[in-house]
Design a protein around this motif. Structure first.
Motif, PDB file in Angstrom:
ATOM      1  N   UNK A 239      -7.322   7.298 -19.413  1.00 57.15           N
ATOM      2  CA  UNK A 239      -7.228   7.752 -20.797  1.00 57.15           C
ATOM      3  C   UNK A 239      -7.253   6.580 -21.781  1.00 57.15           C
ATOM      4  N   UNK A 240      -6.573   5.493 -21.442  1.00 59.92           N
ATOM      5  CA  UNK A 240      -6.470   4.366 -22.367  1.00 59.92           C
ATOM      6  C   UNK A 240      -7.787   3.641 -22.541  1.00 59.92           C
ATOM      7  N   UNK A 241      -8.576   3.506 -21.482  1.00 67.90           N
ATOM      8  CA  UNK A 241      -9.800   2.704 -21.533  1.00 67.90           C
ATOM      9  C   UNK A 241     -11.064   3.551 -21.385  1.00 67.90           C
ATOM     10  N   UNK A 242     -10.949   4.870 -21.575  1.00 66.57           N
ATOM     11  CA  UNK A 242     -12.103   5.792 -21.549  1.00 66.57           C
ATOM     12  C   UNK A 242     -12.902   5.651 -20.257  1.00 66.57           C
ATOM     13  N   UNK A 243     -12.205   5.726 -19.134  1.00 65.87           N
ATOM     14  CA  UNK A 243     -12.853   5.608 -17.818  1.00 65.87           C
ATOM     15  C   UNK A 243     -13.145   7.005 -17.275  1.00 65.87           C
ATOM     16  N   UNK A 244     -14.251   7.558 -17.719  1.00 67.08           N
ATOM     17  CA  UNK A 244     -14.633   8.902 -17.281  1.00 67.08           C
ATOM     18  C   UNK A 244     -15.090   8.879 -15.822  1.00 67.08           C
ATOM     19  N   UNK A 245     -14.557   9.833 -15.039  1.00 66.04           N
ATOM     20  CA  UNK A 245     -14.906  10.013 -13.634  1.00 66.04           C
ATOM     21  C   UNK A 245     -14.596   8.761 -12.791  1.00 66.04           C
ATOM     22  N   UNK A 246     -13.646   7.986 -13.196  1.00 62.18           N
ATOM     23  CA  UNK A 246     -13.267   6.793 -12.443  1.00 62.18           C
ATOM     24  C   UNK A 246     -11.773   6.779 -12.078  1.00 62.18           C
ATOM     25  N   UNK A 247     -11.110   7.898 -12.264  1.00 60.01           N
ATOM     26  CA  UNK A 247      -9.672   7.934 -11.990  1.00 60.01           C
ATOM     27  C   UNK A 247      -9.380   7.742 -10.506  1.00 60.01           C
ATOM     28  N   UNK A 248     -10.168   8.356  -9.639  1.00 62.40           N
ATOM     29  CA  UNK A 248      -9.922   8.217  -8.201  1.00 62.40           C
ATOM     30  C   UNK A 248     -10.193   6.792  -7.721  1.00 62.40           C
ATOM     31  N   UNK A 249     -11.151   6.099  -8.350  1.00 57.75           N
ATOM     32  CA  UNK A 249     -11.436   4.730  -7.935  1.00 57.75           C
ATOM     33  C   UNK A 249     -10.264   3.790  -8.244  1.00 57.75           C
ATOM     34  N   UNK A 250      -9.590   4.038  -9.345  1.00 59.21           N
ATOM     35  CA  UNK A 250      -8.469   3.187  -9.721  1.00 59.21           C
ATOM     36  C   UNK A 250      -7.163   3.651  -9.088  1.00 59.21           C
ATOM     37  N   UNK A 251      -7.137   4.890  -8.575  1.00 60.03           N
ATOM     38  CA  UNK A 251      -5.898   5.423  -7.985  1.00 60.03           C
ATOM     39  C   UNK A 251      -5.579   4.743  -6.655  1.00 60.03           C
ATOM     40  N   UNK A 252      -6.589   4.373  -5.895  1.00 63.20           N
ATOM     41  CA  UNK A 252      -6.339   3.750  -4.585  1.00 63.20           C
ATOM     42  C   UNK A 252      -5.639   2.394  -4.713  1.00 63.20           C
ATOM     43  N   UNK A 253      -6.120   1.448  -5.545  1.00 61.56           N
ATOM     44  CA  UNK A 253      -5.364   0.193  -5.689  1.00 61.56           C
ATOM     45  C   UNK A 253      -3.980   0.398  -6.302  1.00 61.56           C
ATOM     46  N   UNK A 254      -3.835   1.424  -7.128  1.00 62.77           N
ATOM     47  CA  UNK A 254      -2.503   1.721  -7.667  1.00 62.77           C
ATOM     48  C   UNK A 254      -1.547   2.134  -6.554  1.00 62.77           C
ATOM     49  N   UNK A 255      -2.038   2.941  -5.615  1.00 52.33           N
ATOM     50  CA  UNK A 255      -1.200   3.371  -4.496  1.00 52.33           C
ATOM     51  C   UNK A 255      -0.820   2.178  -3.616  1.00 52.33           C
ATOM     52  N   UNK A 256      -1.720   1.234  -3.469  1.00 50.21           N
ATOM     53  CA  UNK A 256      -1.403   0.039  -2.694  1.00 50.21           C
ATOM     54  C   UNK A 256      -0.303  -0.796  -3.369  1.00 50.21           C
ATOM     55  N   UNK A 257      -0.384  -0.910  -4.676  1.00 48.31           N
ATOM     56  CA  UNK A 257       0.620  -1.706  -5.395  1.00 48.31           C
ATOM     57  C   UNK A 257       1.999  -1.062  -5.300  1.00 48.31           C
ATOM     58  N   UNK A 258       2.064   0.223  -5.563  1.00 49.72           N
ATOM     59  CA  UNK A 258       3.376   0.882  -5.545  1.00 49.72           C
ATOM     60  C   UNK A 258       3.886   1.107  -4.126  1.00 49.72           C
ATOM     61  N   UNK A 259       2.988   1.020  -3.133  1.00 49.31           N
ATOM     62  CA  UNK A 259       3.451   1.051  -1.758  1.00 49.31           C
ATOM     63  C   UNK A 259       4.304  -0.167  -1.434  1.00 49.31           C
ATOM     64  N   UNK A 260       3.954  -1.321  -2.036  1.00 55.67           N
ATOM     65  CA  UNK A 260       4.766  -2.516  -1.844  1.00 55.67           C
ATOM     66  C   UNK A 260       6.165  -2.350  -2.437  1.00 55.67           C
ATOM     67  N   UNK A 261       6.267  -1.715  -3.610  1.00 57.23           N
ATOM     68  CA  UNK A 261       7.583  -1.444  -4.184  1.00 57.23           C
ATOM     69  C   UNK A 261       8.373  -0.444  -3.332  1.00 57.23           C
ATOM     70  N   UNK A 262       7.669   0.503  -2.719  1.00 62.64           N
ATOM     71  CA  UNK A 262       8.355   1.460  -1.846  1.00 62.64           C
ATOM     72  C   UNK A 262       8.920   0.779  -0.610  1.00 62.64           C
ATOM     73  N   UNK A 263       8.196  -0.185  -0.042  1.00 63.65           N
ATOM     74  CA  UNK A 263       8.716  -0.933   1.113  1.00 63.65           C
ATOM     75  C   UNK A 263       9.966  -1.734   0.747  1.00 63.65           C
ATOM     76  N   UNK A 264       9.965  -2.316  -0.461  1.00 62.16           N
ATOM     77  CA  UNK A 264      11.168  -3.034  -0.914  1.00 62.16           C
ATOM     78  C   UNK A 264      12.344  -2.075  -1.050  1.00 62.16           C
ATOM     79  N   UNK A 265      12.059  -0.866  -1.552  1.00 60.67           N
ATOM     80  CA  UNK A 265      13.129   0.096  -1.779  1.00 60.67           C
ATOM     81  C   UNK A 265      13.715   0.625  -0.464  1.00 60.67           C
ATOM     82  N   UNK A 266      12.854   0.899   0.510  1.00 58.64           N
ATOM     83  CA  UNK A 266      13.335   1.487   1.773  1.00 58.64           C
ATOM     84  C   UNK A 266      13.966   0.425   2.657  1.00 58.64           C
ATOM     85  N   UNK A 267      13.287  -0.669   2.820  1.00 62.86           N
ATOM     86  CA  UNK A 267      13.756  -1.696   3.776  1.00 62.86           C
ATOM     87  C   UNK A 267      14.374  -2.880   3.028  1.00 62.86           C
TER      88      UNK A 267
END
Length: 267
Positions: A239-267
């Motif tokens: 929405x911020x950068x007018x990325x039409x039809x590119x949400x899924x492409x950016x969602x994968x690296x986002x999941x990788x980044x927040x997966x690292x925060x989840x590992x810190x939280x659990x372990x």
């Protein structure tokens, strides 16, 4: 007055190296003649009222007379009061026109509230101008809250949180600069979006205090939190950068980044 010798009388034979000096003292008992002056001018008492005759408020005898207050002096006094009131009102309006302190510091509570609602509800629409705002108040609060909750669990992870966060902001800034063509990508806007989308991890760390999430239940809850963060971040970036039809492409690296925060939280 007694007459002393002249300046040459002190020398015997001129000012020489071996000259002797003559210090003759006057004889006491001589009559001293003093000159007298006759003061024939009569004594005139001072007039203390003379300095107040020019004042419009002084009457006879130098006392205050209210009836002697002329219209001219009243007009001057009135104009002085009006000038003072005008200057005071101008200074008051100057203080009233100043922006609030939060606005001077670059903190907009309305934008913080709107971004927080956009993270909690990824399906909710948000204004593009609000998402492009480089607001760092909310991300700093969420990072400190995450570190504080993990500290209650006995985990000192502030350095990990800031380290992963800074590296993630740099990576996404470079990635979005290559992907976005319609608008300009700013580092502050990228860091703001990633920081706000850290809110589900704060909720996950709070759950970790109440129950242990290292088993199957923990994996399920962690997966939901990672998916929540990834969907929210990708939606806000699109929405911020007018990325039409590119949400899924950016969602994968986002999941990788927040997966690292989840590992810190659990372990």
């Amino acid at each position: 007055m007694a007459q002393f010798g002249g300046p040459n009388d002190f020398y015997a034979s001129g000012p020489s190296a071996d000259a002797s000096y003559n210090f003759d003292m006057p004889e006491f008992g001589q009559e001293l003649n003093f000159q007298t002056f006759d003061n024939t001018q009569p004594t005139v008492p001072p007039n203390y009222d003379a300095t107040y005759n020019n004042s419009p408020t002084q009457g006879l005898g130098g006392f205050y007379d209210p009836t002697a207050y002329t219209d001219t002096s009243f007009a001057q006094d009135k104009s002085f009061k009006q000038t003072s009131a005008t200057s005071g009102a101008a200074s008051g309006n100057a203080f009233e026109d100043e922006p609030p302190l939060l606005e001077e510091l670059g903190i907009n509570p309305n934008h913080i509230f709107q971004k927080t609602l956009a993270v909690l509800n990824p399906l909710r629409g948000t204004d593009q101008q609000i998402l492009q705002d480089t607001d760092m108040a909310g991300p700093l609060v969420f990072c400190l809250t995450l570190g504080g909750i993990l500290l209650l669990s006995g985990k000192v992870t502030f350095s990990y949180i800031y380290g992963i966060g800074v590296m993630g902001c740099i990576f996404f800034y470079c990635l979005l600069s290559l992907m976005v063509t319609r608008s300009q990508v700013t580092f502050g806007a990228v860091a703001s979006v990633l920081g706000y989308c850290l809110l589900p991890m704060v909720v996950l760390s709070g759950i970790n205090i109440l129950i242990t999430i290292q088993g199957t239940l923990g994996l399920i809850v962690s997966g939901i939190a990672i998916f929540w963060c990834a969907i929210s971040a990708s939606k806000l970036f699109a929405t911020a950068f007018s990325m039409d039809h590119q949400q899924l492409l950016i969602a994968y690296p986002c999941a990788m980044l927040y997966g690292g925060f989840a590992l810190i939280t659990i372990y």
